[in-house]
Design a protein around this motif. Structure first.
Motif, mmCIF file in Angstrom:
data_model
loop_
_atom_site.group_PDB
_atom_site.id
_atom_site.type_symbol
_atom_site.label_atom_id
_atom_site.label_comp_id
_atom_site.label_asym_id
_atom_site.label_seq_id
_atom_site.Cartn_x
_atom_site.Cartn_y
_atom_site.Cartn_z
ATOM 1 N N GLY A 99 0.942 -1.046 -0.054
ATOM 2 C CA GLY A 99 -0.115 -0.069 -0.017
ATOM 3 C C GLY A 99 0.732 1.063 -0.189
ATOM 4 N N ARG A 100 0.325 2.409 0.525
ATOM 5 C CA ARG A 100 0.993 3.737 0.672
ATOM 6 C C ARG A 100 1.092 4.071 1.867
ATOM 7 N N ALA A 101 2.327 4.870 2.157
ATOM 8 C CA ALA A 101 2.617 5.281 3.309
ATOM 9 C C ALA A 101 2.854 4.519 4.475
ATOM 10 N N ARG A 102 3.254 3.160 4.195
ATOM 11 C CA ARG A 102 3.291 2.124 5.126
ATOM 12 C C ARG A 102 4.712 2.439 6.054
ATOM 13 N N ALA A 103 5.738 2.893 5.657
ATOM 14 C CA ALA A 103 6.724 3.124 6.360
ATOM 15 C C ALA A 103 6.643 4.627 7.390
ATOM 16 N N LYS A 104 5.678 5.468 6.756
ATOM 17 C CA LYS A 104 5.349 6.552 7.504
ATOM 18 C C LYS A 104 4.600 6.286 8.684
ATOM 19 N N LYS A 105 3.430 5.329 8.250
ATOM 20 C CA LYS A 105 2.425 4.681 9.523
ATOM 21 C C LYS A 105 3.292 4.359 10.845
ATOM 22 N N GLY A 106 4.344 3.496 10.472
ATOM 23 C CA GLY A 106 4.892 2.912 11.315
ATOM 24 C C GLY A 106 6.007 3.784 12.135
ATOM 25 N N MET A 107 7.006 4.288 11.387
ATOM 26 C CA MET A 107 8.089 5.012 12.109
ATOM 27 C C MET A 107 7.936 6.318 12.655
ATOM 28 N N PHE A 108 6.986 7.127 11.826
ATOM 29 C CA PHE A 108 6.537 8.376 12.125
ATOM 30 C C PHE A 108 5.366 8.626 12.914
ATOM 31 N N GLU A 109 4.259 7.937 12.529
ATOM 32 C CA GLU A 109 3.095 7.916 13.436
ATOM 33 C C GLU A 109 2.777 6.877 14.607
ATOM 34 N N GLY A 110 3.679 5.843 14.570
ATOM 35 C CA GLY A 110 3.895 5.006 15.676
ATOM 36 C C GLY A 110 2.880 3.727 15.768
ATOM 37 N N ASP A 111 2.399 3.595 14.624
ATOM 38 C CA ASP A 111 1.515 2.360 14.453
ATOM 39 C C ASP A 111 2.440 1.023 14.397
ATOM 40 N N LEU A 112 2.376 0.382 15.614
ATOM 41 C CA LEU A 112 3.325 -0.846 15.425
ATOM 42 C C LEU A 112 2.823 -2.086 15.029
ATOM 43 N N ASP A 113 1.655 -2.131 14.761
ATOM 44 C CA ASP A 113 1.165 -3.306 14.231
ATOM 45 C C ASP A 113 1.212 -3.279 12.461
ATOM 46 N N GLU A 114 0.624 -2.263 12.218
ATOM 47 C CA GLU A 114 0.494 -2.043 10.541
ATOM 48 C C GLU A 114 1.271 -1.265 9.835
ATOM 49 N N GLY A 115 2.524 -0.710 10.582
ATOM 50 C CA GLY A 115 3.583 0.171 9.991
ATOM 51 C C GLY A 115 4.532 -0.814 9.560
ATOM 52 N N GLU A 116 5.394 0.030 8.615
ATOM 53 C CA GLU A 116 6.699 -0.602 8.456
ATOM 54 C C GLU A 116 7.763 -0.278 9.269
ATOM 55 N N LEU A 117 8.574 -0.984 9.925
ATOM 56 C CA LEU A 117 9.393 -0.691 10.947
ATOM 57 C C LEU A 117 10.703 -0.979 10.277
ATOM 58 N N GLU A 118 11.473 -0.177 10.074
ATOM 59 C CA GLU A 118 12.916 -0.513 9.070
ATOM 60 C C GLU A 118 13.889 -0.001 10.396
ATOM 61 N N ILE A 119 14.721 -1.084 10.555
ATOM 62 C CA ILE A 119 15.895 -0.848 11.623
ATOM 63 C C ILE A 119 16.906 -1.924 11.341
ATOM 64 N N GLY A 120 17.979 -1.808 11.832
ATOM 65 C CA GLY A 120 19.108 -2.527 11.536
ATOM 66 C C GLY A 120 19.197 -3.662 12.480
ATOM 67 N N GLN A 121 20.175 -4.726 12.071
ATOM 68 C CA GLN A 121 20.304 -5.860 13.145
ATOM 69 C C GLN A 121 20.891 -5.465 14.371
ATOM 70 N N ILE A 122 21.663 -4.202 14.386
ATOM 71 C CA ILE A 122 22.348 -3.672 15.428
ATOM 72 C C ILE A 122 21.515 -3.086 16.617
ATOM 73 N N ALA A 123 20.325 -3.310 16.401
ATOM 74 C CA ALA A 123 19.364 -2.740 17.385
ATOM 75 C C ALA A 123 19.402 -3.508 18.619
ATOM 76 N N GLY A 124 19.808 -4.918 18.499
ATOM 77 C CA GLY A 124 19.946 -5.700 19.669
ATOM 78 C C GLY A 124 21.005 -5.480 20.498
ATOM 79 N N LEU A 125 21.745 -4.050 20.242
ATOM 80 C CA LEU A 125 22.795 -3.694 20.985
ATOM 81 C C LEU A 125 22.424 -2.123 21.593
ATOM 82 N N ILE A 126 21.234 -1.835 21.292
ATOM 83 C CA ILE A 126 20.786 -0.555 21.508
ATOM 84 C C ILE A 126 19.808 -0.603 22.765
ATOM 85 N N HIS A 127 20.059 -0.102 23.887
ATOM 86 C CA HIS A 127 19.300 -0.427 25.170
ATOM 87 C C HIS A 127 18.642 0.848 25.786
ATOM 88 N N GLU A 128 18.899 2.057 25.141
ATOM 89 C CA GLU A 128 18.373 3.106 25.751
ATOM 90 C C GLU A 128 18.349 4.444 24.474
#
Length: 314
Positions: free
Chosen positions: A258-287
């Protein structure tokens, strides 16, 4: 002097990734003020919104900053003209042929860097006349190369082929990671995920909180038929996997995205229907931290690790 600090006239060879929906003027100016190179992410901005962010960034920092421009957007000509009109001195290009815009930008006195995922594309970028390349490994968040080459192998392969300055990206969020990349042949590093989880990132706080909770294996590269992208394994990601089990056509994948899926997830905070783009290194980011603290921690860890390895013996 380090080639990257010299090229951009910055204190540390740390470049912030120009991430869509994360990299507004607040993040870019904070990274530049902390001694790195901040980048405004044009990929999620309409042309006039980009102009506004450039103007605000110029007021927020007197240090060098740049703009990251994915070249696959339909209004690319307007975006390039805005960059020139606003006096931007550094442009990072990606997702396209570097020959298309490099000479145009260089003629305007702009330093040009191109993002690549292979040594073949790095050579093409060098031939196109860019000032440096970012070689981004498979670990990176967001859109990735199809080759699935990891940073550990990509950096020395690219270093072997090119003469211009090399910036390593993908899986780098710590001072130790920075040192490792530079030992492999990089002159500097580009950091995305760590800055996405900063106070100054323009991402929604829901997304930032998700980043710091992620563990090893919680992201995956998918949607290769459209454009390979590394996503958090949320409901939308699972919907994609469920569709794959039915051997979907490219059109069916596009319809699901669809459209604006990344915006929905990362900018608008929809954790279910949004596209959440992040790297593998997130496992080392704790705060979630202020940018200045992130940069200072990276540099302190880099120096500590470098000193430790200087005395290492077999």
């Amino acid at each position: 002097m380090n080639k990257i600090t010299q090229l951009f006239n910055i204190k540390y060879p740390i470049i912030q990734g120009g991430m869509i929906w994360n990299s507004g003027y607040k993040l870019a100016s904070a990274v530049s003020n902390a001694g790195g190179l901040g980048l405004i992410g044009a990929g999620s901005m309409y042309p006039e919104v980009l102009r506004e962010h450039i103007q605000k960034c110029k007021k927020a920092t007197d240090k060098p900053f740049g703009v990251n421009i994915p070249m696959l957007y339909p209004n690319i000509e307007e975006i390039m003209n805005i960059v020139v009109e606003e006096g931007v001195k550094i442009v990072f290009t990606s997702a396209g042929n570097p020959k298309t815009w490099t000479s145009f930008l260089k003629e305007k006195g702009i330093t040009v860097v191109h993002v690549v995922s292979s040594s073949t594309f790095a050579l093409k970028a060098q031939d196109a006349g860019v000032d440096a390349v970012v070689a981004e490994g498979f670990e990176a968040g967001g859109h990735n190369g199809r080759e699935e080459t990891t940073t550990l192998t990509l950096i020395p392969m690219v270093r072997e082929k090119i003469q211009i300055p090399l910036i390593a990206a993908g899986g780098i969020a710590t001072g130790r990671g920075m040192l490792a990349a530079m030992i492999l042949g990089a002159d500097g590093v580009q950091v995305g995920s760590r800055f996405a989880a900063s106070i100054e990132s323009s991402a929604h706080n829901n997304f930032k909180e998700t980043i710091v909770k992620l563990k090893e294996g919680d992201t995956h590269l998918t949607l290769k038929e459209l454009a390979p992208v590394r996503l958090v394994k949320n409901k939308f990601y699972q919907d994609v996997q469920d569709l794959y089990e039915k051997c979907p056509s490219k059109e069916e994948l596009i319809q699901l995205l669809g459209r604006a899926r990344a915006k929905k997830g990362m900018f608008e905070g929809d954790l279910d229907e949004g596209e959440l783009e992040i790297g593998q290194i997130a496992g080392l980011i704790h705060e979630i931290l202020p940018v200045e603290q992130i940069v200072q921690q990276m540099i302190a860890e880099f120096e500590k690790a470098r000193n430790e390895k200087a005395t290492f013996e077999f």
